[in-house]
Structures are given as structure tokens and as C-alpha cells.
Design an enzyme around this catalytic site. Structure first.
Site, mmCIF file in Angstrom:
data_model
loop_
_atom_site.group_PDB
_atom_site.id
_atom_site.type_symbol
_atom_site.label_atom_id
_atom_site.label_comp_id
_atom_site.label_asym_id
_atom_site.label_seq_id
_atom_site.Cartn_x
_atom_site.Cartn_y
_atom_site.Cartn_z
ATOM 1 N N ASP A 33 -10.239 5.417 7.029
ATOM 2 C CA ASP A 33 -9.225 5.685 7.748
ATOM 3 C C ASP A 33 -8.755 4.793 8.939
ATOM 4 O O ASP A 33 -9.734 4.133 9.551
ATOM 5 C CB ASP A 33 -9.232 7.209 8.506
ATOM 6 C CG ASP A 33 -7.858 7.711 8.484
ATOM 7 O OD1 ASP A 33 -6.939 7.242 8.055
ATOM 8 O OD2 ASP A 33 -7.725 8.742 9.512
ATOM 9 N N ASN A 35 -6.289 2.204 8.664
ATOM 10 C CA ASN A 35 -5.460 0.868 8.392
ATOM 11 C C ASN A 35 -4.134 0.787 9.239
ATOM 12 O O ASN A 35 -3.860 -0.088 9.573
ATOM 13 C CB ASN A 35 -5.277 0.768 7.054
ATOM 14 C CG ASN A 35 -6.561 0.695 6.191
ATOM 15 O OD1 ASN A 35 -7.553 0.494 6.820
ATOM 16 N ND2 ASN A 35 -6.523 0.902 5.039
ATOM 17 N N GLY A 36 -3.379 1.790 9.175
ATOM 18 C CA GLY A 36 -1.936 1.607 9.520
ATOM 19 C C GLY A 36 -2.276 1.615 11.177
ATOM 20 O O GLY A 36 -1.395 0.924 11.605
ATOM 21 N N HIS A 50 -3.710 -2.247 5.368
ATOM 22 C CA HIS A 50 -4.611 -2.026 4.176
ATOM 23 C C HIS A 50 -5.065 -3.358 3.439
ATOM 24 O O HIS A 50 -6.536 -3.099 2.984
ATOM 25 C CB HIS A 50 -3.551 -1.539 2.985
ATOM 26 C CG HIS A 50 -2.980 -0.483 3.319
ATOM 27 N ND1 HIS A 50 -3.638 0.977 3.937
ATOM 28 C CD2 HIS A 50 -1.467 0.176 3.608
ATOM 29 C CE1 HIS A 50 -2.792 1.890 4.101
ATOM 30 N NE2 HIS A 50 -1.648 1.304 3.862
ATOM 31 N N GLU A 80 -3.098 13.881 -1.427
ATOM 32 C CA GLU A 80 -1.951 14.006 -0.744
ATOM 33 C C GLU A 80 -1.164 12.870 -0.157
ATOM 34 O O GLU A 80 -0.153 12.680 0.420
ATOM 35 C CB GLU A 80 -2.394 14.799 0.790
ATOM 36 C CG GLU A 80 -2.767 16.207 0.462
ATOM 37 C CD GLU A 80 -4.065 16.427 -0.278
ATOM 38 O OE1 GLU A 80 -3.981 17.471 -0.917
ATOM 39 O OE2 GLU A 80 -5.207 15.778 -0.057
ATOM 40 N N LEU A 144 -26.710 -0.373 -6.869
ATOM 41 C CA LEU A 144 -26.016 0.371 -5.924
ATOM 42 C C LEU A 144 -24.730 0.995 -6.952
ATOM 43 O O LEU A 144 -24.015 0.247 -7.797
ATOM 44 C CB LEU A 144 -25.224 -0.400 -4.835
ATOM 45 C CG LEU A 144 -24.208 0.532 -4.107
ATOM 46 C CD1 LEU A 144 -24.835 1.516 -3.167
ATOM 47 C CD2 LEU A 144 -23.403 -0.600 -3.163
ATOM 48 N N ARG A 207 -11.846 15.072 10.616
ATOM 49 C CA ARG A 207 -11.480 16.151 9.926
ATOM 50 C C ARG A 207 -11.828 15.556 8.250
ATOM 51 O O ARG A 207 -12.032 14.509 8.219
ATOM 52 C CB ARG A 207 -10.068 16.571 9.671
ATOM 53 C CG ARG A 207 -9.169 15.509 9.725
ATOM 54 C CD ARG A 207 -7.636 15.962 9.466
ATOM 55 N NE ARG A 207 -6.774 14.932 9.699
ATOM 56 C CZ ARG A 207 -5.908 14.583 10.837
ATOM 57 N NH1 ARG A 207 -6.097 15.523 11.874
ATOM 58 N NH2 ARG A 207 -5.280 13.490 10.943
ATOM 59 N N LEU A 208 -11.845 16.477 7.225
ATOM 60 C CA LEU A 208 -12.378 15.848 5.922
ATOM 61 C C LEU A 208 -11.307 15.594 5.124
ATOM 62 O O LEU A 208 -11.417 14.879 4.105
ATOM 63 C CB LEU A 208 -13.214 17.010 5.212
ATOM 64 C CG LEU A 208 -14.656 17.347 5.646
ATOM 65 C CD1 LEU A 208 -15.408 18.461 4.963
ATOM 66 C CD2 LEU A 208 -15.375 16.167 5.248
HETATM 67 C C1 IPE Z 1 -7.671 10.345 4.423
HETATM 68 O O1 IPE Z 1 -6.962 9.987 5.125
HETATM 69 C C2 IPE Z 1 -7.613 10.068 2.822
HETATM 70 C C3 IPE Z 1 -8.012 8.683 2.675
HETATM 71 C C4 IPE Z 1 -8.843 7.944 3.845
HETATM 72 C C5 IPE Z 1 -7.901 7.945 1.381
HETATM 73 P P1 IPE Z 1 -5.488 10.254 5.721
HETATM 74 O O2 IPE Z 1 -4.988 9.108 6.647
HETATM 75 O O3 IPE Z 1 -4.455 10.458 4.389
HETATM 76 O O4 IPE Z 1 -5.826 11.636 6.229
HETATM 77 P P2 IPE Z 1 -4.856 12.539 7.369
HETATM 78 O O5 IPE Z 1 -3.497 12.587 6.609
HETATM 79 O O6 IPE Z 1 -4.908 11.943 8.564
HETATM 80 O O7 IPE Z 1 -5.571 13.833 7.477
HETATM 81 C C1 IPE Z 2 -6.470 4.793 5.391
HETATM 82 O O1 IPE Z 2 -5.730 4.328 6.482
HETATM 83 C C2 IPE Z 2 -6.013 4.327 4.188
HETATM 84 C C3 IPE Z 2 -5.494 5.271 3.396
HETATM 85 C C4 IPE Z 2 -5.458 6.530 3.404
HETATM 86 C C5 IPE Z 2 -5.122 4.855 1.692
HETATM 87 P P1 IPE Z 2 -4.307 5.086 6.693
HETATM 88 O O2 IPE Z 2 -3.302 4.472 5.949
HETATM 89 O O3 IPE Z 2 -4.633 6.296 6.787
HETATM 90 O O4 IPE Z 2 -4.169 4.414 8.285
HETATM 91 P P2 IPE Z 2 -3.636 5.586 9.542
HETATM 92 O O5 IPE Z 2 -4.369 6.498 9.520
HETATM 93 O O6 IPE Z 2 -2.097 5.630 9.241
HETATM 94 O O7 IPE Z 2 -3.798 4.718 10.731
HETATM 95 MG MG MG Z 3 -4.874 7.790 8.106
#
Ligand code: IPE
Ligand code: IPE
Ligand code: MG
Length: 254
Positions: A33, A35-36, A50, A80, A144, A207-208
Site C-alpha cells: 500500500d 503507491n499513491g 505504481h 474493491e 520460491l 487493516r486487512l
Molecule cells: C489494499 O489497499 C489493496 C491492495 C494493496 C491491492 P487499498 O489501498 O485498496 O486499501 P484501502 O482502500 O486503503 O483499505
Molecule cells: C497500493 O497503493 C496499490 C494498489 C492498491 C493497487 P495505493 O494506490 O493504494 O496507494 P495509496 O493508498 O493511495 O497511497
Molecule cells: Mg491504498
């Protein structure tokens, strides 16, 4: 609590790793999580985050293979995540295809077996073709096991497992008494792997997000504020050290 890194130094194929503990988790699962947020901090588009995330992924797969982790599950796209803007979803799909075609050769050489979990059929043809190629090319490998979770959601996985079991019961292939942990586990997308020993989530959320709800019953959790693109060898070694220091009791009093 911060654990000091152990002093071990490991060399493999020209790479050196510091501070890898002896008792490694057999199965590491990662919720990649942030990347954004990584991109936002640098005033870059989310797509750049990404792309940087893919680099982190390449590195963590290689390190896991070198240090002797047996299974590595990577949460790449959740059920989701379809809610995101179409452009972002497309970027993720294209990066997946690019990653698979670019990396397969080297991963195959490393004896890595690529597997997937989640409902792949919803993906565009070009992704399905790349996935099938990766499965076929690395299917016989014995090193692996990397499992990429795509269009994966634990609730969907559990619904599918319940349907499979109901079907078996309806066809008189099983009795009610045979519905146990072993049967349920064998109907989940993770039937080819043991439960994860360590679940890492980067970027601060605790969270999961619909990841491995059944399999995580006795997993150890490790949360770090580091954004996924910045999760490198040292951050991974820290997580492994903290895991090595945990006492897993499974309900016992030892
Ligand atoms: C969880 O991250 C899914 C992946 C890492 C692929 P999200 O960024 O989608 O999760 P939420 O929305 O913060 O719970
Ligand atoms: C995780 O990074 C990648 C995916 C869920 C595909 P995010 O895209 O959720 O990055 P944030 O949470 O917005 O920073
Ligand atoms: Mg995220």
C-alpha cells in the site's frame, strides 16, 4: 518497539543482505500500500507511484528468493479496487502485463514459481494471456512460490468456497462431518500454500482490506509507515527481525 538488526550478512548471486535472522517466516504476505501517497509527496501522478511500486516488488521477490522464504503472496489488486478511476485501473493492468513479460525470464532462471489468486477472468484478455504464460513458463519450478493476488477479496473467496462445499454435499460426495478446516482450506484460492506466517502492510494503515481473512487466524502482523515504493532490503530485514522476535503461542501457555 524497534528491534536492532541482527549482524548476519548473507551473499547470494552478487547481492549482499544484512541483518537477516535465522528463523524466517515460511510464508510472507504483503499488502503493498501507499503507491499513491508516495507519488503525491513528490508531486507526481499516481501512475508514477505504481511504476515505482513495481520496482520495489521486483526487489522483494528477488530478496525473498535469495534468503530462503518459501512462499510470498503479494496483494496487487483487490475486488474493491475496481472502484478507482478507469485510467488508474488501466495503468495497473498494463503494469501487470509489462511486469510479467519483462520478469519471467529472470524469475524462471531463479527457479521461482509464479501463481495467482483471485478472479482472473474479469481481467482483459491481454492480462489473462500474460498470466497463463507466467503459469505455464514457471509451473515446474521448485523454488520460491510467488502468489499474486489479483481481483482478490477474501469475502468473495469464502463465498466461492462455501458454494464448492455446498455442491459437493448436494452431490453426496461429502458428509456434513467432513466439513472441517482441511476441506475449507482446500477450497480457498490459497490451497497451494500454507497459511501466512507474517503479514506486512506498508504505508501506515492498520487493516486487512479484505485480505486473507480466514488464513490470517494466527499470522503475525507487521505495519510500517514506509510507502510501498520505498520498502527496500533494510525495511524488509526489519520486518523479518521483528517476526523472529515474536512469541507465537497458538492459544497454548508456553
Ligand atoms: C489494499 O489497499 C489493496 C491492495 C494493496 C491491492 P487499498 O489501498 O485498496 O486499501 P484501502 O482502500 O486503503 O483499505
Ligand atoms: C497500493 O497503493 C496499490 C494498489 C492498491 C493497487 P495505493 O494506490 O493504494 O496507494 P495509496 O493508498 O493511495 O497511497
Ligand atoms: Mg491504498
Amino acid at each position: 518497539m524497534v528491534f536492532p538488526l541482527v549482524r548476519n550478512k548473507m551473499k547470494k548471486d552478487g547481492y549482499t543482505y544484512h541483518g537477516i535472522p535465522k528463523n524466517l517466516p515460511e510464508h510472507v504476505a504483503i499488502i503493498m500500500d501507499g503507491n499513491g501517497r508516495w507519488a503525491k509527496k513528490r508531486l507526481l501522478p499516481r501512475s508514477a507511484g505504481h511504476r515505482a511500486g513495481v520496482e520495489a516488488l521486483r526487489n522483494i521477490i528477488r530478496m525473498s528468493s535469495h534468503i530462503g522464504v518459501k512462499y510470498l503472496t503479494l496483494y496487487a489488486f483487490s475486488t474493491e479496487n475496481w472502484k478507482r478511476p478507469k485510467d488508474e485501473v488501466n495503468v495497473l493492468m498494463n503494469l501487470l502485463v509489462e511486469f510479467l513479460y519483462n520478469e519471467i525470464e529472470e524469475l524462471d532462471k531463479e527457479n521461482v514459481r509464479i501463481t495467482f489468486m483471485g478472479e482472473i477472468s474479469r481481467f482483459p484478455d491481454k492480462c489473462v494471456t500474460a498470466i497463463e504464460y507466467a503459469l505455464e513458463r514457471t509451473g515446474g519450478n521448485t523454488g520460491l512460490v510467488v502468489c499474486i493476488a489479483l481481483n482478490y477479496g477474501s469475502r468473495l473467496e469464502i463465498q466461492n468456497a462455501v458454494k464448492k462445499i455446498a455442491e459437493l454435499y448436494k452431490e453426496d460426495k461429502i458428509s456434513l462431518d467432513s466439513i472441517n478446516d482441511e476441506l475449507i482450506s482446500s477450497c480457498l484460492d490459497t490451497s497451494h500454500m500454507p497459511d501466512p506466517d507474517l503479514i506486512i502492510r506498508t504505508s501506515g494503515e492498520q487493516r486487512l482490506s479484505n485480505f486473507m481473512l480466514y488464513q490470517a487466524s494466527y499470522s503475525e502482523f507487521y505495519f510500517t509507515d514506509v510507502h510501498w515504493p520505498d520498502f527496500g532490503n533494510e525495511a524488509y530485514a526489519r520486518a523479518l527481525n521483528e517476526f523472529a522476535a515474536r512469541k507465537r503461542r497458538y492459544g497454548d501457555v508456553k
